[in-house]
Design a protein around this motif. Structure first.
Motif, PDB file in Angstrom:
ATOM      1  N   ALA A  17     -17.980  12.923   5.731  1.00 46.69           N
ATOM      2  CA  ALA A  17     -18.631  11.223   5.224  1.00 46.69           C
ATOM      3  C   ALA A  17     -19.655  11.723   4.846  1.00 46.69           C
ATOM      4  N   ASP A  54     -22.771   6.764   6.598  1.00 49.99           N
ATOM      5  CA  ASP A  54     -21.226   5.838   6.175  1.00 49.99           C
ATOM      6  C   ASP A  54     -20.737   5.770   7.160  1.00 49.99           C
ATOM      7  N   GLY A 105     -12.707   6.818   2.361  1.00 49.41           N
ATOM      8  CA  GLY A 105     -13.617   6.982   1.210  1.00 49.41           C
ATOM      9  C   GLY A 105     -12.394   8.883   1.281  1.00 49.41           C
ATOM     10  N   SER A 126     -11.016   5.827  -4.571  1.00 52.89           N
ATOM     11  CA  SER A 126     -12.253   4.937  -4.067  1.00 52.89           C
ATOM     12  C   SER A 126     -12.061   3.746  -4.204  1.00 52.89           C
TER      13      SER A 126
END
Length: 130
Positions: free
Chosen positions: A11, A15, A80, A83
């Motif tokens: 990530a 995040d 992730g 989206s």
């Protein structure tokens, strides 16, 4: 047993949404990482990698979703991998039928049959998707 592999992704710094998401679900169930691993079949090292910033590949995301009883699409967005826009508002997420209690399924089938019978009695076309 599943394991972290080359398809795990890291990530972006800062995040923590995915880790918070996982931790919230574990806390709601009163599970430790080891409890989660017992329910999912994942190795603890996989979860510890996630806590360090790696994100699950689709296979591990699927395993996680099943163990927690949440939609796979939700896990993929939180991880992730997709989206929210890619997930799309038009996607309808329902429970996997295996996770729906039998009594709930029977009530739904009964309600649909009643609607079909009323439609047939009224001379209306059959309901789509039934």
């Amino acid at each position: 047993m599943a394991h972290a592999g080359a398809s795990d992704v890291t990530a972006t710094p800062g995040d923590s949404d995915f880790v918070e998401y996982l931790e919230r679900h574990l806390a709601e169930r009163g599970w430790t990482v080891h409890d989660f691993c017992e329910h999912s079949g994942l190795k603890p090292s996989v979860v510890f990698r996630w806590r360090k910033g790696y994100r699950p590949d689709i296979g591990n995301a699927r395993i996680m979703a099943r163990a927690l009883g949440v939609p796979l699409l939700e896990v993929l967005v939180k991880a992730g991998r997709l989206s929210p826009d890619e997930a799309g508002a038009e996607v309808r997420i329902g429970p996997e039928l295996d996770s729906v209690p039998t009594q709930v399924l029977l009530r739904e089938v009964s309600a649909r049959l009643e609607r079909l019978e009323r439609s047939a009695d009224a001379g209306e076309p059959a309901e789509a998707g039934v």
